[in-house]
Design an enzyme around this catalytic site. Structure first.
Site, mmCIF file in Angstrom:
data_model
loop_
_atom_site.group_PDB
_atom_site.id
_atom_site.type_symbol
_atom_site.label_atom_id
_atom_site.label_comp_id
_atom_site.label_asym_id
_atom_site.label_seq_id
_atom_site.Cartn_x
_atom_site.Cartn_y
_atom_site.Cartn_z
ATOM 1 N N THR A 1 38.016 42.299 47.352
ATOM 2 C CA THR A 1 38.410 43.210 46.259
ATOM 3 C C THR A 1 37.685 42.862 44.959
ATOM 4 O O THR A 1 37.301 43.758 44.207
ATOM 5 C CB THR A 1 39.931 43.155 46.013
ATOM 6 O OG1 THR A 1 40.327 41.788 46.006
ATOM 7 C CG2 THR A 1 40.698 43.913 47.058
ATOM 8 N N LYS B 1 41.538 39.546 36.275
ATOM 9 C CA LYS B 1 42.123 40.295 37.399
ATOM 10 C C LYS B 1 43.419 39.644 37.879
ATOM 11 O O LYS B 1 43.498 38.427 37.973
ATOM 12 C CB LYS B 1 41.135 40.334 38.571
ATOM 13 C CG LYS B 1 39.826 41.002 38.230
ATOM 14 C CD LYS B 1 38.825 40.848 39.348
ATOM 15 C CE LYS B 1 38.369 39.420 39.545
ATOM 16 N NZ LYS B 1 37.231 39.299 40.471
HETATM 17 N N1 LIG Z 1 47.522 43.934 46.926
HETATM 18 C C1 LIG Z 1 46.892 44.571 45.948
HETATM 19 N N2 LIG Z 1 47.266 45.824 45.584
HETATM 20 C C2 LIG Z 1 46.613 46.485 44.606
HETATM 21 N N3 LIG Z 1 45.574 45.982 43.940
HETATM 22 C C3 LIG Z 1 45.159 44.729 44.240
HETATM 23 C C4 LIG Z 1 45.777 43.965 45.271
HETATM 24 N N4 LIG Z 1 45.118 42.781 45.375
HETATM 25 C C5 LIG Z 1 44.137 42.804 44.461
HETATM 26 N N5 LIG Z 1 44.172 43.961 43.762
HETATM 27 C C6 LIG Z 1 43.232 44.388 42.723
HETATM 28 O O1 LIG Z 1 41.919 44.141 43.217
HETATM 29 C C7 LIG Z 1 41.044 43.765 42.168
HETATM 30 C C8 LIG Z 1 40.420 42.395 42.480
HETATM 31 O O2 LIG Z 1 41.314 41.395 42.061
HETATM 32 P P1 LIG Z 1 41.530 39.972 42.720
HETATM 33 O O3 LIG Z 1 42.383 39.206 41.776
HETATM 34 O O4 LIG Z 1 41.994 40.130 44.100
HETATM 35 O O5 LIG Z 1 40.024 39.436 42.708
HETATM 36 P P2 LIG Z 1 39.376 38.256 43.520
HETATM 37 O O6 LIG Z 1 40.329 37.160 43.735
HETATM 38 O O7 LIG Z 1 38.122 37.938 42.825
HETATM 39 O O8 LIG Z 1 39.047 38.951 44.946
HETATM 40 P P3 LIG Z 1 38.168 38.341 46.146
HETATM 41 O O9 LIG Z 1 37.831 36.972 45.789
HETATM 42 O O10 LIG Z 1 38.989 38.489 47.375
HETATM 43 O O11 LIG Z 1 36.958 39.212 46.225
HETATM 44 C C9 LIG Z 1 41.904 43.780 40.915
HETATM 45 O O12 LIG Z 1 41.778 45.050 40.310
HETATM 46 C C10 LIG Z 1 43.310 43.585 41.442
HETATM 47 O O13 LIG Z 1 44.279 44.097 40.578
HETATM 48 MG MG LIG Z 2 36.708 36.873 43.323
#
Ligand SMILES: Nc1ncnc2c1ncn2[C@@H]1O[C@H](COP(=O)(O)OP(=O)(O)OP(=O)(O)O)[C@@H](O)[C@H]1O
Ligand SMILES: [Mg+2]
Ligand SMILES: Cc1ncc(CO)c(N)n1
Length: 560
Positions: free
Chosen positions: A279, A243
Site C-alpha cells: 500500500t 501514513k
Molecule cells: N486496512 C486499511 N484500510 C484502508 N486503508 C489502509 C489500510 N492499510 C493501509 N491503508 C492506507 O494505505 C496507505 C499506505 O499506508 P501504510 O501505513 O500501510 O504504508 P506502508 O507501511 O508504507 O505500506 P507497505 O510498507 O506495506 O507498502 C495509507 O493511505 C493508509 O492509510
Molecule cells: Mg512503506
C-alpha cells in the site's frame, strides 16, 4: 515495411504502403544537404536506407500523425519478487493510472506473502549507470524513490538529481517491510536528512519510518502524527504525508498531510483484509503519477489515497500465497477475471433474449425469467430491456449476473455498453445503428463478448474487422418483437454464414416449429438460435426452454 526505391533522372523516389500509397521524392539538391549522406549517385545502400527513414518520418508528419509526450515517472526502488510492493507495485500503479513508469533497481529482494527471505543490493555504480541511462534520454517528469538500501546509493541518487532537474521528487522513505524485515538500516538516516529530504517535494513515511527519521520518538496517535509531520517538514521537504496504515486496527486509516502551513487529514474507513502488502509504495507512486500528469500536490494525494482504498477493497478476499501479507489488486480486476470464462461459440446454442414487456404481461420479474430460462437449458442470456429506466436496467443486470455466474452462463446486455460496463456483464449485443463495434471494443477491452446484428455479407465482414466475437443474423422469419425489421429468410442467413468465419446465431421469429429447419441449414458456423417470444411470451418459461432445447438437440443429431 515494404519499400520500393526507384531512380528517375536526378531524383530518387520511394514509394511505400503508408496511407494512399503516397509517393515521396527526395531530390538530391533539396534534401541531401540536410541529411548526413554522401552525395554520390547512384546512391549507396546506406544512403538509400537513411533516405527512406527520412521519408518515412516526413510521411508521418504529412499524415498528421501528431506525437504525444506521455507523463512519465521514474521509480528508484527495490524489486519485490512477490510483486506486491517495490518496483512491481510502482509499475502496476502507474500503469493503472495511465502513466509511463521506468525503473532503476537498487536491490533485489526474495520476498513473498510470509516475509523477506533475502536482499541483494545492486552495486552503487550500477545504480548510477541505470540512472544515467534513464535521465539522459527519457526525461521523466517525476522521480519516486522507494527502497534505497545504502547511504552510497542515496548519495549517488542525489548527485544524479542535481544533474538532471525534474518536475517533482516523491520520497517514500522505505526502511522496514510490513513483516518487520529491515530494507534500509539506520546508516541511511543521515544522508536522508541531510541530502534527499531537503530536495523532496513530498515525503511519505509510515509511523515507524516517521519515528526513525525523528530519532526514535514513539508515534501512536493521530495527534502524534501531526507533530511528526511538522518536525519532518523542518528537515526540508516541501510536503509531508505521515501514513496511518499501522494505527491500531480499531481506528480509521488516517493519513496526516502537512504543507508547511496547514494540516489535512485524509481518512478512509479501515478495510479488513490481510492483503495490504504494497500500500505504501502504491500510494507514493500514485502521488508521483498524478504529479506527472500535472496535478497539484493536494489533489495528487487525495486521488492516491482514494486509489489505494479502491485497490484494498478489490483485494479484500483474494488469495495469493499462504502468508498473512498478501498483495493488493492494483488493476482492480483479479477477481472478475476468475469468475469469467472465455467465450465459447457453443454458448450460442440456445440463446435467450429477454423482453421487458412480455415479462410484465406474464407478471414475472426479469430475474425470475432468466432463472427459469437457465434452468430450462439456455446457454447464454441477453438482457434486452427496452423502455426501462437506466437505474432499473443496471439493477436487473447485476441481479441476473449473479445467477448467470453461479451457473457459468454468459450474460450479455443489448445495446447499452454503459450498463455492461457498470454491471461487469460478460459483453454486449449491438445492432447496425448502435455504437460501432470497434468503438464498443475499445471501451470494453479485449475480453468482453461483442455480438453484432448483420443482415449482409458486407456487415458480417465489417463485424469481423471490428473485433466482434459472433454475429446475430436475421430476422430469419417475420416477428412482432422488432418493428420494421427486414426478413432475410433462410437463404439470407446462409449467405451471411458462408461469408464469415465468425460464429453465427440465427434470430427472428424462431420457435419450436421452425428451429429444426434453421439448424438443418448445416453450415458449420451456424451455432444456434436466439429466441424471445418462444420462451418469454409464454406462461412457463422453464417448460418452453426445455422443449426448445430438445428440438435443437434432435436437429443437430439429424444434421450430423
Ligand atoms: N486496512 C486499511 N484500510 C484502508 N486503508 C489502509 C489500510 N492499510 C493501509 N491503508 C492506507 O494505505 C496507505 C499506505 O499506508 P501504510 O501505513 O500501510 O504504508 P506502508 O507501511 O508504507 O505500506 P507497505 O510498507 O506495506 O507498502 C495509507 O493511505 C493508509 O492509510
Ligand atoms: Mg512503506
Ligand atoms: C522492495 C520493497 N520495497 C518496499 C517495500 C515496503 O513495502 C517492500 N516490502 N519491498
Amino acid at each position: 515495411m515494404n519499400y520500393l526505391l526507384a531512380k528517375e533522372k536526378r531524383k530518387c523516389y520511394a514509394t511505400y504502403p503508408v496511407k494512399n500509397h503516397k509517393r515521396y521524392a527526395v531530390s538530391r539538391e533539396s534534401h541531401v544537404d540536410s541529411l548526413p549522406f554522401p552525395k554520390q549517385f547512384p546512391p549507396s545502400l546506406t544512403w538509400r536506407i537513411s533516405a527512406l527513414r527520412f521519408l518515412h518520418l516526413k510521411a508521418m508528419q504529412d499524415d498528421n500523425v501528431s506525437k504525444v509526450r506521455v507523463p512519465h515517472v521514474l521509480t528508484v526502488a527495490g524489486s519485490d519478487s512477490g510483486a506486491g510492493a517495490g518496483i512491481q507495485a510502482d509499475l502496476k500503479a502507474c500503469a493503472a493510472r495511465g502513466v509511463y513508469c521506468s525503473t532503476v533497481i537498487t536491490a533485489v529482494t526474495a520476498q513473498n506473502t510470509v516475509g523477506v527471505q533475502g536482499v541483494n543490493i545492486v552495486p552503487e555504480d550500477f545504480v548510477a549507470e541505470q540512472l544515467r541511462s534513464i535521465l539522459s534520454d527519457m526525461s521523466p517528469n517525476v522521480v519516486k524513490t522507494g527502497m534505497l538500501p545504502s547511504a552510497g546509493i542515496v548519495k549517488t541518487l542525489c548527485q544524479s538529481l542535481k544533474e538532471f532537474p525534474l518536475q517533482a521528487l516523491v520520497v517514500d522513505p522505505v526502511m522496514v517491510s510490513t513483516s518487520g524485515h529491515t530494507l534500509a538500516g539506520p546508516s541511511i538516516l543521515d544522508s536522508f536528512r541531510e541530502e534527499l529530504l531537503p530536495m523532496a517535494d513530498i515525503v511519505t513515511p509510515n509511523l515507524k519510518e516517521a519515528s526513525a527519521l525523528l530519532g526514535g520518538v514513539p508515534l501512536e496517535t493521530i495527534a502524534d502524527m501531526h507533530s511528526a509531520a511538522k518536525a519532518i517538514h523542518d528537515i526540508g521537504p516541501r510536503n509531508v504525508l505521515v501514513k496511518g496504515g499501522d494505527l491500531p486496527a480499531s481506528l480509521d486509516a488516517v493519513d496526516v498531510f502537512y504543507d508547511g502551513n496547514d494540516f489535512y487529514e485524509f481518512r478512509s474507513s479501515r478495510i479488513m483484509t490481510p492483503n495490504t502488502h504494497g500500500t505504501g509504495c502504491t500510494l507514493a507512486s500514485t502521488v508521483a503519477a498524478e504529479l506527472a500528469k500535472g496535478s497539484q500536490m493536494l489533489s495528487a494525494v487525495k486521488v492516491a489515497k482514494r486509489y489505494v482504498e479502491a485497490a484494498l477493497s478489490y483485494s479484500k478476499n483474494i488469495v495469493i500465497g499462504g502468508g498473512c501479507q498478501g498483495p493488493i489488486d492494483h488493476l482492480l480486476k483479479l477477481k472478475s477475471n476468475v469468475q469469467r470464462r472465455p467465450f465459447d461459440p457453443c454458448d450460442l446454442f440456445l440463446y435467450a433474449v429477454t423482453d421487458s414487456r412480455m415479462n410484465k404481461k406474464w407478471g414475472r420479474s426479469v430475474v425470475d425469467a432468466v432463472k427459469a430460462a437457465i434452468e430450462g437449458g439456455a446457454s447464454i442470456i441477453q438482457l434486452r430491456e427496452k423502455e426501462v429506466e437506466t437505474s432499473d436496467f443496471l439493477e436487473a443486470a447485476k441481479a441476473c449476473l449473479k445467477i448467470c455466474r453461479v451457473h457459468g452462463i454468459p450474460l450479455l446486455i443489448n445495446d447499452r455498453i454503459d450498463v455492461a460496463l457498470a454491471s461487469d456483464a460478460d459483453g454486449v449485443h449491438i445492432g447496425q445503428s448502435d455504437m460501432p463495434a470497434h468503438v464498443a471494443r475499445a471501451l470494453l477491452g479485449p475480453d468482453k463478448i461483442i455480438g453484432v446484428s448483420c443482415k449482409t455479407p458486407e456487415q458480417a465482414q465489417q463485424a469481423w474487422i471490428d473485433g466482434a466475437d459472433y454475429i446475430g443474423s436475421g430476422g430469419v422469419y417475420p416477428t412482432n418483437t422488432k418493428e420494421n425489421n427486414k426478413t432475410i429468410g433462410l437463404d439470407g442467413l446462409k449467405t451471411v454464414c458462408l461469408s464469415s468465419k465468425l460464429p453465427v446465431v440465427a434470430i427472428g421469429g424462431i420457435g419450436m416449429s421452425n428451429a429444426q429447419a434453421v439448424m438443418e441449414l448445416g453450415v458449420p458456423n451456424l451455432k444456434g438460435v436466439a429466441v424471445v417470444s418462444a420462451l418469454f411470451d409464454r406462461e412457463c418459461v422453464l417448460t418452453e426452454t426445455r422443449k426448445l432445447l430438445e428440438v435443437l438437440k434432435e436437429s443437430t443429431k439429424v444434421a450430423n
